[in-house]
Design a protein around this motif. Structure first.
Motif, PDB file in Angstrom:
ATOM      1  N   ALA A  16       0.864  -1.187   0.000  1.00  9.95           N
ATOM      2  CA  ALA A  16       0.000   0.000   0.000  1.00  9.95           C
ATOM      3  C   ALA A  16       0.899   1.235   0.000  1.00  9.95           C
ATOM      4  N   PHE A  17       0.869   2.008  -1.102  1.00  7.38           N
ATOM      5  CA  PHE A  17       1.651   3.241  -1.186  1.00  7.38           C
ATOM      6  C   PHE A  17       0.800   4.376  -0.618  1.00  7.38           C
ATOM      7  N   ASN A  18       1.061   4.690   0.645  1.00 14.19           N
ATOM      8  CA  ASN A  18       0.245   5.665   1.372  1.00 14.19           C
ATOM      9  C   ASN A  18       0.707   7.090   1.088  1.00 14.19           C
ATOM     10  N   LYS A  19      -0.115   8.051   1.544  1.00 14.41           N
ATOM     11  CA  LYS A  19       0.128   9.494   1.373  1.00 14.41           C
ATOM     12  C   LYS A  19       0.097   9.888  -0.107  1.00 14.41           C
ATOM     13  N   TRP A  20      -0.775   9.212  -0.875  1.00 15.61           N
ATOM     14  CA  TRP A  20      -0.898   9.492  -2.307  1.00 15.61           C
ATOM     15  C   TRP A  20      -1.437  10.891  -2.567  1.00 15.61           C
ATOM     16  N   ASP A  21      -2.141  11.454  -1.568  1.00 12.84           N
ATOM     17  CA  ASP A  21      -2.667  12.814  -1.720  1.00 12.84           C
ATOM     18  C   ASP A  21      -1.551  13.851  -1.758  1.00 12.84           C
ATOM     19  N   ASP A  61       2.696  14.648  -9.590  1.00 15.20           N
ATOM     20  CA  ASP A  61       2.667  13.979 -10.897  1.00 15.20           C
ATOM     21  C   ASP A  61       2.400  12.488 -10.680  1.00 15.20           C
ATOM     22  N   ARG A  62       1.138  12.123 -10.515  1.00 16.00           N
ATOM     23  CA  ARG A  62       0.789  10.768 -10.091  1.00 16.00           C
ATOM     24  C   ARG A  62       1.097   9.712 -11.146  1.00 16.00           C
ATOM     25  N   GLN A  63       0.870  10.006 -12.423  1.00 15.47           N
ATOM     26  CA  GLN A  63       1.102   9.018 -13.469  1.00 15.47           C
ATOM     27  C   GLN A  63       2.578   8.633 -13.551  1.00 15.47           C
ATOM     28  N   ALA A  64       3.446   9.639 -13.495  1.00 11.69           N
ATOM     29  CA  ALA A  64       4.883   9.366 -13.581  1.00 11.69           C
ATOM     30  C   ALA A  64       5.362   8.599 -12.348  1.00 11.69           C
ATOM     31  N   VAL A  65       4.883   8.996 -11.169  1.00  8.78           N
ATOM     32  CA  VAL A  65       5.286   8.316  -9.942  1.00  8.78           C
ATOM     33  C   VAL A  65       4.781   6.881  -9.929  1.00  8.78           C
ATOM     34  N   LEU A  66       3.544   6.661 -10.396  1.00  9.70           N
ATOM     35  CA  LEU A  66       2.978   5.315 -10.416  1.00  9.70           C
ATOM     36  C   LEU A  66       3.774   4.401 -11.346  1.00  9.70           C
ATOM     37  N   ALA A  67       4.165   4.909 -12.502  1.00  9.48           N
ATOM     38  CA  ALA A  67       4.965   4.108 -13.436  1.00  9.48           C
ATOM     39  C   ALA A  67       6.320   3.765 -12.817  1.00  9.48           C
ATOM     40  N   ASP A  68       6.909   4.731 -12.103  1.00 11.37           N
ATOM     41  CA  ASP A  68       8.198   4.498 -11.451  1.00 11.37           C
ATOM     42  C   ASP A  68       8.068   3.460 -10.334  1.00 11.37           C
ATOM     43  N   LEU A  69       6.961   3.529  -9.571  1.00 11.79           N
ATOM     44  CA  LEU A  69       6.750   2.562  -8.489  1.00 11.79           C
ATOM     45  C   LEU A  69       6.567   1.153  -9.027  1.00 11.79           C
ATOM     46  N   ARG A  70       5.858   1.023 -10.145  1.00 14.29           N
ATOM     47  CA  ARG A  70       5.653  -0.302 -10.732  1.00 14.29           C
ATOM     48  C   ARG A  70       6.971  -0.893 -11.224  1.00 14.29           C
ATOM     49  N   GLU A  71       7.802  -0.062 -11.844  1.00 13.24           N
ATOM     50  CA  GLU A  71       9.086  -0.542 -12.336  1.00 13.24           C
ATOM     51  C   GLU A  71       9.972  -0.983 -11.174  1.00 13.24           C
ATOM     52  N   LYS A  72       9.998  -0.193 -10.084  1.00 13.13           N
ATOM     53  CA  LYS A  72      10.832  -0.527  -8.930  1.00 13.13           C
ATOM     54  C   LYS A  72      10.304  -1.765  -8.200  1.00 13.13           C
ATOM     55  N   THR A  73       8.988  -1.917  -8.171  1.00 12.96           N
ATOM     56  CA  THR A  73       8.412  -3.106  -7.522  1.00 12.96           C
ATOM     57  C   THR A  73       8.871  -4.374  -8.217  1.00 12.96           C
ATOM     58  N   ASP A  74       8.813  -4.393  -9.556  1.00 12.09           N
ATOM     59  CA  ASP A  74       9.234  -5.577 -10.315  1.00 12.09           C
ATOM     60  C   ASP A  74      10.735  -5.819 -10.193  1.00 12.09           C
ATOM     61  N   ARG A  75      11.504  -4.738 -10.142  1.00 18.12           N
ATOM     62  CA  ARG A  75      12.952  -4.887 -10.135  1.00 18.12           C
ATOM     63  C   ARG A  75      13.503  -5.219  -8.750  1.00 18.12           C
ATOM     64  N   LEU A  76      12.960  -4.585  -7.718  1.00 14.69           N
ATOM     65  CA  LEU A  76      13.510  -4.740  -6.373  1.00 14.69           C
ATOM     66  C   LEU A  76      12.907  -5.891  -5.587  1.00 14.69           C
ATOM     67  N   LEU A  77      11.746  -6.401  -6.042  1.00 18.38           N
ATOM     68  CA  LEU A  77      11.090  -7.498  -5.325  1.00 18.38           C
ATOM     69  C   LEU A  77      10.851  -8.681  -6.271  1.00 18.38           C
ATOM     70  N   PRO A  78      11.916  -9.257  -6.818  1.00 17.10           N
ATOM     71  CA  PRO A  78      11.720 -10.384  -7.749  1.00 17.10           C
ATOM     72  C   PRO A  78      11.129 -11.616  -7.066  1.00 17.10           C
ATOM     73  N   GLN A  79      11.319 -11.745  -5.745  1.00 22.74           N
ATOM     74  CA  GLN A  79      10.775 -12.895  -5.019  1.00 22.74           C
ATOM     75  C   GLN A  79       9.272 -12.783  -4.823  1.00 22.74           C
ATOM     76  N   ALA A  80       8.696 -11.617  -5.142  1.00 23.68           N
ATOM     77  CA  ALA A  80       7.247 -11.415  -4.995  1.00 23.68           C
ATOM     78  C   ALA A  80       6.646 -11.013  -6.327  1.00 23.68           C
ATOM     79  N   ARG A  81       6.992 -11.761  -7.365  1.00 26.50           N
ATOM     80  CA  ARG A  81       6.530 -11.423  -8.707  1.00 26.50           C
ATOM     81  C   ARG A  81       5.005 -11.374  -8.764  1.00 26.50           C
ATOM     82  N   GLY A  82       4.490 -10.279  -9.307  1.00 27.54           N
ATOM     83  CA  GLY A  82       3.043 -10.114  -9.422  1.00 27.54           C
ATOM     84  C   GLY A  82       2.371  -9.594  -8.163  1.00 27.54           C
ATOM     85  N   ILE A  83       3.139  -9.156  -7.165  1.00 29.22           N
ATOM     86  CA  ILE A  83       2.539  -8.681  -5.920  1.00 29.22           C
ATOM     87  C   ILE A  83       1.635  -7.490  -6.194  1.00 29.22           C
ATOM     88  N   ARG A  84       0.501  -7.460  -5.529  1.00 28.43           N
ATOM     89  CA  ARG A  84      -0.459  -6.376  -5.739  1.00 28.43           C
ATOM     90  C   ARG A  84       0.001  -5.125  -4.991  1.00 28.43           C
TER      91      ARG A  84
END
Length: 473
Positions: free
Chosen positions: A319-324, A328-351
């Motif tokens: 849960a990425f809190n303090k979204w309010d 630039d939400r679209q750019a930050v969201l894309a960056d978070l998705r890329e980092k999630t896949d790259r930094l958490l390979p043991q949790a592939r597909g994590i919501r």
């Protein structure tokens, strides 16, 4: 439970020790430091045939309403208003203070029954403090020792006298009794069936993360009330507090936990106890929500917390809190998705869900992700489907030959769920490389739609009946 009792008093008089004594477990943190308890914690108490709900509270002090102590006082006053009876605990060893006198006046104004409890009465020199308690005007004090369990019978009698026997001992309904042994349904189920997900079963969810990530604020927003103590200060929460609420007709039991810092920074004994309490909450929960601060996500400690949750075998949701606070939400969201896949390979597909605990934005989506992840965590796959899949996987990518000998995967079955675990019977299981295990786990995630949850695969080689026997000549 028939009635509710709140334990109140100034700091360090032994309220949490008495709470643990009444519930029969060490649920509340106890330390010599004053002010350990900050939130109000409910529990199921049993006292010599008496059953009731008990609420542990923070020590009452005079303080500005906006300060941390003032907000703690507001939580305690809410518990007093909620309860049918208050146990006013004073320290017979150290005697009365002006704070005790002020608290007695506040309880008297509430107009609810009060039992005056003189704790630490086993200590030498406690007689003067016990007799001083009469001056509070709340009746005869009940001498006890919460630490050693002395005076519990007298405390039971005082509670019954204050609340009334009708409420203390409500009549129980007759329950049909049978000596027929009714077999319980197995949690594992039939290996050839894929049981449907039970969406009526209560769900246990733990909220974890670094200090000041907004965990308590998030739970308060779910509940729609200021149930948990919050504020700008980091590390407010110490105990793991559980609260219950309904989401679309399903009971959700949520655990708020203390912020978890890097192990090297955890020096004080009290913080060590808080972190240990948070770890117990993770092990007790089914799904764990790891709260990230969206303004400073993916700190090293965030990644370590996720890894800890997965190693414990829990279902995890980010849960990425303090979204309010993000522009630039679209750019930050894309960056978070890329980092999630790259930094958490043991949790592939994590919501991963962007939310705002302050405004309530995204909470429905977060709850739906929690439910969907729990479904995967409870998933069962029939043995027939698994063996067809295993045969296909070996055709597409055969196991490697080791020392010129091919490894053969013979049979596969699911041995448990929560999290999903599988057993594969094969030849030379000790020689199978780790890379092939990862290949099978990734294949299970993709082909059976099992993202984000830990998957365990155990390999077993059948015993050779001739091993160790000498060949006859």
């Amino acid at each position: 439970m028939s009635f509710t009792v709140a334990i109140v008093g100034r700091p360090n008089v032994g309220k949490s020790t008495l709470f643990n004594r009444l519930v029969g477990k060490k649920l509340a943190l106890v330390d010599d430091t004053p002010g350990v308890t900050r939130d109000r914690r409910p529990g199921d108490a049993r006292l010599m045939g008496l059953t009731f709900t008990i609420i542990d509270t923070a020590g009452l002090e005079e303080a500005d309403a906006e300060s941390l102590q003032g907000r703690m006082r507001a939580q305690t006053e809410a518990a007093i208003d909620e309860a049918d009876l208050s146990l006013f605990v004073v320290d017979a060893k150290s005697g009365l203070t002006p704070v005790d006198t002020d608290l007695a006046e506040m309880l008297r104004r509430r107009g609810k029954p009060v039992v005056l409890v003189a704790n630490k009465s086993e200590a030498r020199g406690s007689d003067s403090g016990f007799y001083d308690a009469y001056t509070l005007g709340l009746g005869e004090p009940t001498p006890i020792s919460a630490e050693h369990g002395q005076g519990m019978l007298d405390l039971r009698d005082a509670i019954v006298a204050a609340i009334g026997e009708d409420r203390a001992y409500p009549e129980k309904e007759d329950v049909a009794v049978t000596d027929v042994d009714i077999p319980q349904s197995s949690e594992e189920g039939d290996e050839d069936e894929e049981p449907a997900y039970d969406d009526t079963k209560p769900l246990r969810v733990a909220i974890v993360g670094r200090p000041n990530a907004g965990k308590s604020t998030l739970i308060n927003r779910f509940l729609g009330e200021d149930r948990l103590l919050t504020g700008p200060e980091a590390g407010i929460t110490r105990d793991s507090i559980s609260v219950e609420w309904d989401w679309r007709g399903r009971t959700i039991k949520m655990f708020d936990t203390a912020g978890m810092r890097r192990k090297a920074r955890v020096i004080e004994k009290l913080e060590k106890l808080s972190v240990a309490d948070a770890l117990r909450a993770i092990r007790f929960a089914e799904t764990v929500v790891i709260v990230f601060d969206a303004t400073i996500p993916f700190e090293k400690q965030d990644l370590q917390i996720v890894d800890l949750v997965l190693r414990e075998g829990r279902a995890a949701v980010l849960a990425f809190n303090k979204w309010d606070m993000i522009e630039d939400r679209q750019a930050v969201l894309a960056d978070l998705r890329e980092k999630t896949d790259r930094l958490l390979p043991q949790a592939r597909g994590i919501r991963a869900v962007p939310i705002s605990g302050q405004t309530g934005w995204g909470l429905d989506k977060l709850m739906q992700s929690i439910i969907d992840t729990d479904k995967v965590w409870n998933k069962r796959i029939s043995t027939a489907r698994l063996n067809r899949w295993l045969e296909t996987q070996q055709i597409q990518h055969p196991p490697p030959a080791v020392s010129g000998r091919r490894i053969k995967l013979k049979y596969m079955t699911q041995v448990k769920a929560r999290p999903p675990a599988f057993m594969i019977s094969c030849t030379r299981s000790d020689a199978l490389p780790e890379s092939y295990t990862r290949y099978l786990i990734n294949g299970l995630r993709a082909d059976f739609d099992m993202p984000s949850v830990p998957i365990r695969i155990h390999f077993r080689s059948p015993e050779n009946p001739f091993e160790g026997k000498k060949r006859r000549t």
